[in-house]
Design a protein around this motif. Structure first.
Motif, PDB file in Angstrom:
ATOM      1  N   LYS A  77      17.247   6.447   9.147  1.00 16.89           N
ATOM      2  CA  LYS A  77      16.945   5.019   9.173  1.00 16.89           C
ATOM      3  C   LYS A  77      16.151   4.696  10.438  1.00 16.89           C
ATOM      4  N   LEU A  78      15.044   3.952  10.291  1.00 16.56           N
ATOM      5  CA  LEU A  78      14.210   3.579  11.431  1.00 16.56           C
ATOM      6  C   LEU A  78      14.963   2.595  12.326  1.00 16.56           C
ATOM      7  N   LYS A 134       0.126   6.496  17.726  1.00 17.75           N
ATOM      8  CA  LYS A 134      -0.116   5.368  18.622  1.00 17.75           C
ATOM      9  C   LYS A 134       0.019   5.805  20.077  1.00 17.75           C
ATOM     10  N   GLU A 184      10.746   1.142  16.367  1.00 16.75           N
ATOM     11  CA  GLU A 184       9.377   1.296  15.873  1.00 16.75           C
ATOM     12  C   GLU A 184       8.392   0.917  16.971  1.00 16.75           C
ATOM     13  N   ASN A 185       7.357   1.736  17.132  1.00 17.27           N
ATOM     14  CA  ASN A 185       6.362   1.524  18.191  1.00 17.27           C
ATOM     15  C   ASN A 185       7.059   1.319  19.539  1.00 17.27           C
ATOM     16  N   LYS A 220      -1.588   3.304   5.934  1.00 17.72           N
ATOM     17  CA  LYS A 220      -0.813   2.341   5.165  1.00 17.72           C
ATOM     18  C   LYS A 220      -1.367   2.305   3.741  1.00 17.72           C
ATOM     19  N   TYR A 276       9.501  10.600  16.193  1.00 15.79           N
ATOM     20  CA  TYR A 276       8.247  10.869  15.486  1.00 15.79           C
ATOM     21  C   TYR A 276       7.090  10.140  16.155  1.00 15.79           C
ATOM     22  N   TYR A 299      14.301   7.501  14.454  1.00 18.34           N
ATOM     23  CA  TYR A 299      15.121   7.351  13.251  1.00 18.34           C
ATOM     24  C   TYR A 299      16.511   7.913  13.532  1.00 18.34           C
ATOM     25  N   ALA A 356       3.597   8.524  15.686  1.00 19.20           N
ATOM     26  CA  ALA A 356       2.809   7.968  14.585  1.00 19.20           C
ATOM     27  C   ALA A 356       1.364   7.711  14.981  1.00 19.20           C
ATOM     28  N   ASN A 407       8.287   6.451  17.315  1.00 20.52           N
ATOM     29  CA  ASN A 407       9.342   5.884  16.477  1.00 20.52           C
ATOM     30  C   ASN A 407      10.604   6.733  16.582  1.00 20.52           C
ATOM     31  N   ASP A 419      -1.161   8.614   9.419  1.00 14.37           N
ATOM     32  CA  ASP A 419      -0.327   7.413   9.353  1.00 14.37           C
ATOM     33  C   ASP A 419      -1.035   6.237   8.684  1.00 14.37           C
TER      34      ASP A 419
END
Length: 664
Positions: free
Chosen positions: A546-547, A587, A550-551, A275, A583, A542, A585, A540, A273
Motif C-alpha cells: 500500500k502506498l 522524480k 508519494e513523492n 500515466k 521505489y 509502500y 519513480a 515513493n 512512469d
C-alpha cells in the motif's frame, strides 16, 4: 646518378628549413598576441559581478597562464577562459569559450547572471554549470551568437527564458536542474539548429508544444523530472536523427506513439512512469544502434517481442514494473553481452531459462509468476541474479525456499515467530537507548538478495551515468548533522541507497498490528548556498503493498539536510511477513552533486508490536505444562501396560473395574 638525387634532397632541405622558420615566426606572433583591451575590461566586470576572485588581470587572459586555464581533478571541475588568437595575422585575441563549472567551494558563484557576457562578440561556448546562480537570464543575451550554453545545476527561476529563443545559433542548450516553471513557449521552434536540448529537473508544465516538431536536427532530448501534462506527442517521429531520448518521471501519459519507429538512430531510450491507458509494446524493431533501453512502469502489457534479443549493441535492458506476460523470449539467449537485465515486477510465466540462472552479469526477474521445475533453483542465489518472489503463488512445494514464493511466506510455527525488528540500514550493529539495531553492510545492490536472521532485503537497479566501475549502495554522511544526539547519530551516519527498487522484509513475525518507524536523513545534499544544496531526492514508499508516501522528499519533510526524520506507520501482519518497498519513480535530480545521485535512501528501520508479546515467563509456563502433560501421559501408559501384564491383580476383576469406569 648521385648528382641527380642531390637536387631533390637540396630542395627538400630548403622546404623543411623555410617551413620551420615560418612555424617559429607564427608561434612568436601568437605568443605576443594579447586579448583585445575592450574584452579585458568586460571580463573584469563579469568577474566582479560573479565574485570570481581568482582571475588575475596582471596576466593576459589569453596567455594560458595563471588561473585562466584550470582543469579540475574530475570532469566538470573547470575554470577556463579560451581565446582564439588568429585574428589580424595572429596579432589579436578574442574570447571564444568560458567554462566556470563547479567552482571551488571558497569561490562558489552565487550571484545573478551578468549582462556583460553579451558584449563578448566572439564568445561561442559558455558553461556556468554547477554553481548557485540566481535570478533570470538577462534580456541583453538575445544578441549573443552562442553555439553551446550550459546553465545546468543552478538556482535560476521564472518562466522559460524566451530570451534564449533569439540565440538561433545555439546547437547545445542545457538548463537542467534549475527552478524554471510554466509552459514551454512556442518560440522554442525558432531554435532549428539545436542538436542537444536538456530541460530535465525543472517545474515545467503544460503539454509539449507542437513547435518542438521543427527541431529536426535534435540528437539528444531530455525532459525528465518535470510536471508536464498530456500524451507523448506523435511528432517525436520528426526527430529522425535523435540518439538519446529521456522522458522519465515527467507526468506524461502513454501510450508511446507508434511514430517512435522512425527514430532508427536511437541508442539511449529512457521512458518511465507513464500515466494513462495501457498499451502493447512499442515498435522498436528497427533500433539497431540501441545500447540502453529503459521502458519502466510504462503500462505496457502483453508479451516481450523476440526482436529485443537481436539488438546486438544492447548493454542495459529495463522493462520492470509493467504488465508483461508470457515467457522470456528464446531469443534472449543472444543477450550474453548485456550487462544489466531488469524484468522485475511483471507477470511473466513459464520456466526461468538456464542461461539466465547461470549468468555472471546482473539480472533481476523478481516478482513474477514463473513455474518451478525440478531443474529450477531451490533457494534464492546471492550474487548477480535476483529471484525473490519470482515463482507463482500456486507453487506450494515445500522443498523450495520461501524467498522464491510470492509474498515470502513464513514456514515457522507460531511459537517460533518474532515480534521485534531493528535494522541499521547500511550501517554496523548499533545500540541506541538500549535497543540493538542489527548490522546491514552488504555492499552490492544491482540485483541482490540478502538474508539476515529474521529479515531480508531485495535490491534492484544501477545508478546511471556515473562513470564508475562499481556502484555505491551504502552512502556515508557528508552533511553536518543538527538536532541529533550522539547515540542516535549512529543510525544516520550511513544509509542504504537504491537507484530503482529496494524492499525490506520482516520475516516470521507474529500476526498482529505493529508500529513501523522509518528513519531518514538527507546525508548527501547540504544546507549551504552551493550547488550541493540544489539536489532533490524524491521517491515513493509502500508498506504491505500500500502506498504510504508519494513523492517523498526527505529534506523538505525534515526542514533541511542533515536533520533526522522519523515517519511512523501502523502495519498489519496477517501471514507472518512485513514488506516495506522503496521505489524511485523518476522524480528528483540525477546530477547533483554528481551524476548518479538519486533514488531512495533509508537510514534505519524499527518494528515494534502494538500487542502484548509473550513474556519469557509465559514461555516457561507453556514448557512446564507440556512437560507435565507428557509425564502424566507416560504414567498412564505405564499403568496400562502393568494392568495388561497382570501385575496389578486379577485381569477379570480389573476388566470389570475398567468397564464400570467407562460405562457406569
Amino acid at each position: 646518378m648521385g648528382a641527380v638525387f642531390a637536387i631533390p634532397k637540396l630542395l627538400l632541405a630548403l622546404v623543411v628549413f623555410y617551413t620551420t622558420m615560418l612555424s617559429f615566426a607564427t608561434i612568436g606572433l601568437a605568443a605576443t598576441a594579447k586579448l583585445h583591451s575592450d574584452e579585458v575590461e568586460i571580463l573584469k566586470k563579469i568577474g566582479k559581478k560573479l565574485g570570481k576572485k581568482d582571475w588575475d588581470f596582471g596576466i593576459d587572459p589569453c596567455s594560458g597562464e595563471g588561473n585562466w586555464q584550470r582543469l579540475g581533478e574530475r570532469k566538470g571541475f573547470e575554470s577556463n577562459v579560451t581565446c582564439d588568437c588568429t585574428f589580424n595575422g595572429n596579432s589579436s585575441c578574442h574570447v571564444v569559450k568560458i567554462d566556470i563549472c563547479r567552482a571551488m567551494k571558497a569561490q562558489n558563484l552565487s550571484s545573478t547572471l551578468p549582462p556583460e557576457f553579451s558584449k563578448l562578440p566572439y564568445l561561442k561556448q559558455l558553461d556556468l554549470s554547477r554553481n548557485y546562480l540566481t535570478g533570470s537570464i538577462p534580456p541583453q543575451w538575445a544578441t549573443m551568437h552562442l553555439v553551446e550554453l550550459s546553465l545546468m545545476g543552478n538556482s535560476l527561476s521564472g518562466p522559460f527564458p524566451t530570451v534564449l529563443t533569439w540565440i538561433t545559433t545555439l546547437k547545445n542548450l542545457s538548463i537542467e536542474v534549475n527552478r524554471f516553471s510554466g509552459p514551454i513557449p512556442p518560440e522554442i521552434g525558432k531554435l532549428i539548429n539545436l542538436q542537444k536540448l536538456i530541460l530535465s529537473s525543472n517545474a515545467f508544465t503544460g503539454e509539449l508544444p507542437i513547435e518542438l516538431a521543427k527541431l529536426t536536427n535534435l540528437t539528444d532530448m531530455r525532459v525528465s523530472d518535470n510536471n508536464f501534462s498530456g500524451k507523448i506527442p506523435d511528432f517525436i517521429g520528426n526527430w529522425t536523427q535523435i540518439k538519446k531520448l529521456h522522458m522519465g518521471g515527467c507526468f506524461l501519459e502513454g501510450p508511446i506513439p507508434s511514430s517512435i519507429s522512425a527514430l532508427r538512430s536511437l541508442s539511449d531510450l529512457r521512458i518511465t512512469d507513464l500515466k494513462g491507458q495501457r498499451s502493447t509494446f512499442p515498435p522498436l524493431s528497427n533500433m539497431e544502434s540501441m545500447k540502453t533501453l529503459i521502458l519502466r512502469k510504462c503500462q505496457i502489457y502483453g508479451e516481450i517481442p523476440g526482436y529485443i534479443g537481436y539488438m546486438e549493441k544492447l548493454k542495459i535492458l529495463d522493462l520492470s514494473f509493467n504488465d508483461l506476460t508470457g515467457e522470456i523470449p528464446m531469443t534472449f539467449v543472444q543477450l550474453a553481452d548485456v550487462d544489466l537485465i531488469y524484468l522485475t515486477g511483471n507477470r511473466l510465466t513459464g520456466s526461468i531459462p538456464g542461461w539466465l540462472l547461470g549468468r555472471n552479469k546482473n539480472a533481476d526477474v523478481s516478482y513474477n509468476n514463473f513455474t518451478w521445475e525440478s531443474s529450477s533453483p531451490a533457494e534464492c542465489p546471492r550474487g548477480s541474479v535476483n529471484l525473490v518472489e519470482s515463482y507463482s503463488a500456486e507453487d506450494k512445494l515445500s522443498r523450495i525456499h520461501p524467498c522464491l514464493k510470492r509474498n515470502f511466506p513464513c514456514p515457522a510455527a507460531n511459537n517460533e515467530r518474532h515480534y521485534l525488528l531493528h535494522i541499521n540500514c547500511g550501517g554496523k550493529e548499533a545500540s541506541v537507548n538500549g535497543t540493538k539495531y542489527e548490522a546491514d553492510r552488504e555492499q552490492r545492490g544491482a540485483s541482490m538478495f540478502y538474508l539476515g536472521q529474521n529479515w531480508a532485503f531485495s535490491s534492484t537497479g544501477n545508478f546511471m551515468d556515473n562513470d564508475v566501475e562499481a556502484d555505491i549502495y551504502i552512502e556515508t554522511n557528508t552533511s553536518a548533522f543538527s538536532n541529533i544526539s550522539v547515540p542516535d547519530s549512529e543510525l544516520y551516519t550511513t544509509a542504504r541507497a537504491s537507484p530503482l527498487s529496494l524492499t525490506y522484509y520482516g520475516l516470521c513475525l507474529m500476526n498482529g498490528n505493529y508500529t513501523v518507524k522509518l528513519h531518514f536523513a538527507e546525508i548527501i545534499f547540504t544546507n549551504d548556498r552551493s550547488f550541493n544544496s540544489l539536489g532533490k531526492r524524491i521517491f515513493n514508499v509502500y508498506m504491505q503493498d500500500k502506498l504510504v508516501l508519494e513523492n517523498f522528499n526527505i529534506e523538505d519533510e525534515a526542514g533541511g539536510a542533515g536533520k533526522p526524520l522519523i515517519k511512523s506507520f501502523t502495519a498489519a501482519v496477517t501471514s507472518g511477513t512485513l514488506k516495506i518497498h522503496f521505489y524511485w519513480a523518476g522524480k528528483g535530480t540525477t546530477g547533483i552533486p554528481d551524476r548518479g545521485e538519486y533514488g531512495p535512501l533509508i537510514s534505519a528501520i524499527s518494528v515494534d508490536p502494538n500487542f502484548e508479546p509473550p513474556s519469557d515467563g509465559d514461555n516457561k509456563d507453556h514448557l512446564i505444562i507440556v512437560v507435565v502433560a507428557a509425564v502424566v501421559l507416560l504414567g498412564l501408559l505405564a499403568l496400562c501396560v502393568m494392568w495388561r501384564k497382570g501385575w496389578m491383580g486379577d485381569n477379570g476383576s480389573a476388566n470389570k473395574g475398567m468397564k464400570h469406569f467407562f460405562y457406569p
